[in-house]
Write an enzyme that holds these catalytic residues in place. Structure first.
Site: not given
Ligand SMILES: NC(=O)c1ccc[n+]([C@@H]2O[C@H](COP(=O)([O-])OP(=O)(O)OC[C@H]3O[C@@H](n4cnc5c(N)ncnc54)[C@H](O)[C@@H]3O)[C@@H](O)[C@H]2O)c1
Length: 252
Positions: A61, A142, A155, A159
């Protein structure tokens, strides 16, 4: 350099290597001669990928320090040296109005996408520095971190943090010849794609996202893997602090 030997003799950790872009990266790295360690939460898919690619698997993890310590041990016990770290594992939530995003989803993207970089560098940088090794980190960011879309605020922000931290570390650790670069795919066709589009991942539903990509399609695992291979290899020895958009022109 002969094709098929760009990463000959190197050991690479690829997080999230059981699926999607990460599996593509593990495949390419193995084809180019690297000893690959797939690190993934998913035991079944990780073992299956490792078997197919003849590489190692460690259930890990990326949000847990002790798992990074185990990965370092695994990487250095057999070959004695770790060379490349690809921080690819990532998480997202179903696109939603920003004021409706749950704290749980906020914590998830920040932990998996950002804290993983903190932990990987906190555990691995002392190894590279103490052994005077020119490590290469490649982070999967991203286009969301450069050209954000609505309804994915945290999100997107996670990034952007990946890209910024990568540039910071590139400058900070350049004297030790440790390189940091990121790769930013545009929407792909993977297990998490339905979260971005907020609908089932069908060619029809992906069209809305793909229609704004000048080259007219999404990122494939091979597109992402080729960029990662170049940045991780000695061919990119003079390249650090770059965010390479693998996005068919989306961010232009
Ligand atoms: N799919 C897209 O459209 C897209 C676009 C741009 C960037 N990305 C980024 O690409 C990267 C790879 O995503 P993907 O699209 O291949 O998705 P995916 O869901 O196919 O693969 C993600 C992998 O990460 C693993 N993972 C998740 N949490 C983990 C954790 N805590 N520890 C270890 N492993 C964990 C999963 O088990 C899975 O194997 C991510 O960082 C994602 O944000 C994806």
């Amino acid at each position: 350099m002969a094709p098929g030997s760009r990463l000959q003799g190197k050991t690479a950790i690829v997080t999230g290597g059981a699926s999607g872009f990460g599996r593509g990266i593990a495949t390419k790295f193995a084809e180019e001669g690297a000893r690959v360690i797939i690190a993934d939460l998913s035991e079944e898919a990780g073992r299956e990928a490792a078997k197919e690619l003849s590489c190692n698997f460690v259930r890990a993890d990326v949000t847990k320090r002790e798992d990074w310590e185990r990965l370092l041990q695994e990487a250095t016990s057999a070959s004695g040296q770790l060379d490349i770290v690809v921080n690819n594992a990532g998480a997202a939530y179903t696109n939603a109005a920003t004021h409706e995003v749950t704290e749980k989803d906020f914590d998830l993207v920040m932990n998996v996408n950002v804290k993983s970089l903190y932990l990987s560098t906190s555990v691995l940088l002392p190894y590279f520095i103490d052994n005077k090794l020119p490590g290469s980190f490649v982070q999967i960011a991203s286009t969301a971190g450069v050209r954000p879309r609505p309804r994915l605020a945290w999100y997107n922000a996670s990034k952007a943090a990946v890209i910024n931290a990568t540039k910071t570390m590139a400058v900070e650790y350049a004297p030790q010849k440790i390189r940091f670069n990121s790769v930013s795919p545009v929407v792909g066709d993977t297990a998490m794609t339905h979260l971005f589009i907020g609908k089932p991942n069908t060619p029809e539903n992906r069209k809305v996202f793909e229609s704004v990509i000048p080259l007219g399609r999404g990122s494939t695992p091979a597109d992402v893997a080729n960029a990662c291979c170049y940045l991780a290899s000695d061919e990119a020895a003079f390249i650090t602090g770059v965010n390479l958009e693998v996005d068919g022109g989306r961010c232009v």
